[in-house]
Write a protein that holds these residues in place. Sequence first.
Motif, PDB file in Angstrom:
ATOM      1  N   THR A 172      66.579  78.053  15.328  1.00 12.35           N
ATOM      2  CA  THR A 172      65.943  78.579  16.392  1.00 12.35           C
ATOM      3  C   THR A 172      65.780  77.953  17.484  1.00 12.35           C
ATOM      4  OG1 THR A 172      64.652  79.785  14.835  1.00 12.35           O
ATOM      5  CG2 THR A 172      63.723  79.758  16.947  1.00 12.35           C
ATOM      6  N   ALA A 173      65.661  76.396  17.488  1.00 11.86           N
ATOM      7  CA  ALA A 173      65.556  75.521  18.412  1.00 11.86           C
ATOM      8  C   ALA A 173      66.745  75.241  19.100  1.00 11.86           C
ATOM      9  CB  ALA A 173      65.243  73.962  17.663  1.00 11.86           C
ATOM     10  N   LYS A 174      68.040  75.496  18.355  1.00  5.94           N
ATOM     11  CA  LYS A 174      69.349  75.198  18.847  1.00  5.94           C
ATOM     12  C   LYS A 174      69.551  76.337  19.683  1.00  5.94           C
ATOM     13  CE  LYS A 174      74.149  74.434  17.535  1.00  5.94           C
ATOM     14  NZ  LYS A 174      75.099  74.436  16.518  1.00  5.94           N
ATOM     15  N   LYS A 175      69.226  77.520  19.144  1.00  5.47           N
ATOM     16  CA  LYS A 175      69.269  78.782  20.123  1.00  5.47           C
ATOM     17  C   LYS A 175      68.341  78.827  21.298  1.00  5.47           C
ATOM     18  CE  LYS A 175      70.224  82.102  16.496  1.00  5.47           C
ATOM     19  NZ  LYS A 175      69.447  83.249  15.632  1.00  5.47           N
TER      20      LYS A 175
ATOM     21  N   PHE B 237      68.346  78.162  27.064  1.00  2.84           N
ATOM     22  CA  PHE B 237      67.886  77.199  28.514  1.00  2.84           C
ATOM     23  C   PHE B 237      69.137  76.897  29.137  1.00  2.84           C
ATOM     24  CE2 PHE B 237      66.580  73.306  30.425  1.00  2.84           C
ATOM     25  CZ  PHE B 237      65.448  73.810  31.354  1.00  2.84           C
ATOM     26  N   ARG B 238      69.985  76.227  28.510  1.00  3.14           N
ATOM     27  CA  ARG B 238      71.230  75.705  29.096  1.00  3.14           C
ATOM     28  C   ARG B 238      71.989  76.816  29.926  1.00  3.14           C
ATOM     29  NH1 ARG B 238      75.823  71.411  26.977  1.00  3.14           N
ATOM     30  NH2 ARG B 238      77.171  71.440  28.895  1.00  3.14           N
ATOM     31  N   LEU B 239      72.071  77.949  29.221  1.00  4.81           N
ATOM     32  CA  LEU B 239      73.003  78.960  29.765  1.00  4.81           C
ATOM     33  C   LEU B 239      72.353  79.323  31.026  1.00  4.81           C
ATOM     34  CD1 LEU B 239      75.313  80.860  29.758  1.00  4.81           C
ATOM     35  CD2 LEU B 239      73.853  82.322  28.326  1.00  4.81           C
ATOM     36  N   LEU B 240      70.928  79.491  31.166  1.00  2.56           N
ATOM     37  CA  LEU B 240      70.238  80.190  32.304  1.00  2.56           C
ATOM     38  C   LEU B 240      70.243  79.031  33.454  1.00  2.56           C
ATOM     39  CD1 LEU B 240      67.113  81.780  30.609  1.00  2.56           C
ATOM     40  CD2 LEU B 240      69.021  82.824  31.346  1.00  2.56           C
ATOM     41  N   LYS B 241      69.942  77.705  33.032  1.00  5.09           N
ATOM     42  CA  LYS B 241      70.138  76.616  34.023  1.00  5.09           C
ATOM     43  C   LYS B 241      71.403  76.398  34.681  1.00  5.09           C
ATOM     44  CE  LYS B 241      69.636  71.656  34.163  1.00  5.09           C
ATOM     45  NZ  LYS B 241      69.368  70.336  33.508  1.00  5.09           N
ATOM     46  N   THR B 242      72.549  76.916  33.780  1.00  2.85           N
ATOM     47  CA  THR B 242      74.009  76.835  34.121  1.00  2.85           C
ATOM     48  C   THR B 242      74.247  77.735  35.212  1.00  2.85           C
ATOM     49  OG1 THR B 242      74.607  75.856  32.241  1.00  2.85           O
ATOM     50  CG2 THR B 242      76.347  76.915  33.812  1.00  2.85           C
ATOM     51  N   LEU B 243      73.890  79.259  34.952  1.00  5.67           N
ATOM     52  CA  LEU B 243      73.866  80.180  35.726  1.00  5.67           C
ATOM     53  C   LEU B 243      73.198  80.008  37.123  1.00  5.67           C
ATOM     54  CD1 LEU B 243      73.754  83.387  33.135  1.00  5.67           C
ATOM     55  CD2 LEU B 243      75.753  82.338  34.250  1.00  5.67           C
ATOM     56  N   PHE B 244      71.959  79.644  36.824  1.00  4.54           N
ATOM     57  CA  PHE B 244      71.217  79.301  38.044  1.00  4.54           C
ATOM     58  C   PHE B 244      71.904  78.317  38.903  1.00  4.54           C
ATOM     59  CE2 PHE B 244      67.731  77.040  40.601  1.00  4.54           C
ATOM     60  CZ  PHE B 244      67.251  78.285  41.267  1.00  4.54           C
ATOM     61  N   GLY B 245      72.510  77.282  38.516  1.00  7.61           N
ATOM     62  CA  GLY B 245      73.315  76.205  39.232  1.00  7.61           C
ATOM     63  C   GLY B 245      74.356  76.731  40.031  1.00  7.61           C
ATOM     64  N   PHE B 246      75.095  77.807  39.217  1.00  6.54           N
ATOM     65  CA  PHE B 246      75.983  78.533  40.028  1.00  6.54           C
ATOM     66  C   PHE B 246      75.646  79.295  40.941  1.00  6.54           C
ATOM     67  CE2 PHE B 246      78.654  78.483  35.761  1.00  6.54           C
ATOM     68  CZ  PHE B 246      79.108  76.977  36.059  1.00  6.54           C
TER      69      PHE B 246
END
Length: 633
Positions: free
Chosen positions: A7-10, A15-24
């Motif tokens: 669950t923590a890994k998911k 979080f990283r995916l959302l952060k990446t999309l926001f960065g793009f």
Amino acid sequence: MQNKEKTAKKGRTTFRLLKTLFGFYPVMLPLTVVCILFSAVVSSIPSVFMQNIIALVESSWMSGDWDPVGGKILTFVGILVFFYVLSLISSLIYNQMMAIITQGALRKLREDMFNGMQNLPIRYFDTRNHGDIMSYYTNDIDTLRQMISQSFPQLLNSAVISLTVLTLMFYYCLWLALVVLVGVVLMFLITGKVGGGASRYFIRQQEAVGRAEGFVEEIMNGQKVVKVFCHEKESQADFDRINERLFEESFRANQYANTLGPILNNIGNVLYVIVALCGGALLASGVSNVSLSGLPLSISVVVPFLNMTKQFAGNINQVSQQVNSVVMGLAGADRIFGLIDEEPETDEGYVTLVNGREENGRVVECDERTGKWYWKHPHKETGEITYTRLAGEVQLLDVDFEYEAGKPVLHQVSLFAKPGQKVAFVGATGAGKTTITNLLNRFYDIADGKIRYDGININKIRKSDLRRSLGIVLQDTNLFTGTVMENIRYGRLDATDEECVSAAKLSGAHDFILRLPNGYQTPLSGNGSNLSQGQRQLLAISRAAVADPPVMILDEATSSIDTRTESIVQRGMDALMKGRTVFVIAHRLSTVKNSDMILVLEHGRILERGSHEKLIGEKGKYYQLYTGAFELE
């Protein structure tokens, strides 16, 4: 404990995916979310208008005054239509922006993966199935596309609608809202149980797809071998086993997923009936309403409440249906980020290769190509910069190496190659011949000892410059999609057409190239499948020739060429090797015999060294190989 870690890994991946999309897309993504939220809220408010209209009709029926009803209803309908038009515009905007965000993000992720992959060490590709690596760019990217473009918007939309509707329920009637809340708890328990099983198997499905693609890629590359040895049935059996595993994982995943939808849908229907019965019972018993609205419990509250119950259950069902796509997408994202996060090839080198010329006894760097290369060596201790002429002197001192810990491949290997010398390695397969050339290129780093290049420890030389000074022709030829000229120029991208033609003439490839349909502009594809093995090898030698390096590595460079072609190639190779330090790995005595130094390797050790005549005179291992058969192995 293991479930908590998953669950923590998911959570970290999400979080990283959302952060990446926001960065793009730092502006477009928040704007898209706002549009989705607005559209979702508008989709939740019809029940409010329905409650007001029913309350208006109920009030007029009780009072008998119907005059103001028509105008007020038209006003409510007009306001609702206005919001629906805004919602439609909002939906069109966010769908267009989601298309840009999705495809743009995938394009950038593919670039990040590929660019990062170019910096990975050779060890990474030697220890992984190439088809599984391809799966990152196909299967994993596709599951991520579906999640970003469909699941995320739908999930956010349905979640906001559900939350808004549930808030309205508590606003209008606490008793009926509590009934719905019990149903919600039941839905979430079932979603967690059934959806968790689906998630587990969908992740396994991703891994099984990677294995299947890897096997197919392997069989495609070895199709000739499969047919030559009549291994079709065995290959089919192997594929059937892998495909059966993929079927089992996919079947179980979809079994869970396809079960969840009908269960939640029917719970929603049952909940609708229960709310209707409870609402009727409350109306009949005259129970006082408890709500934030302060409205009495009446038909104008119960009827819209039934509509909200249906809408709420439907959106909870929508959320559950997107869970599987989200899980698959997150599994794909986790694999993609795993590839991006792979440790790149380390390079602590600070000695660089520069063009230069001598003026007044000192070396001056030049931007233009002078034909003279120098090692630029900044000395950290003194701050002094020295220049050493690139000559091609190679020295190995007591080199030890192992691919895997505890399994030595080379033991105490030492050799000295002067500029212009030809050094040949002979020995059985696995003796360590190719390993030595891999160490010269620093595809792998030694465990102990030293390798010096023009007197400089190669660990101090920047890898890109080191490899630029080395030419290599492998037994397995790799040609790329493009013209013959472009494939030759691959050796040095700034080479002119004339230099490429000269390199082809030097290698002996010029004549056959002229016989091709479009000469040097003939397009190649499929690793040059329209050429013979010998012709492909000639192009590989031409590619090395145009690079014009001082050191050449020929790893079985003529093993795939027939005897007649070899005589043509040998003349070109002799011209190519003139004035260069050359390391040759070959079985044919015609390539080995005229070497300045022959090293006989066995189990990673040098048994014998010397010229052909010297080794024959010693009548040792080389003598046995030489007199035993034409082929050294």
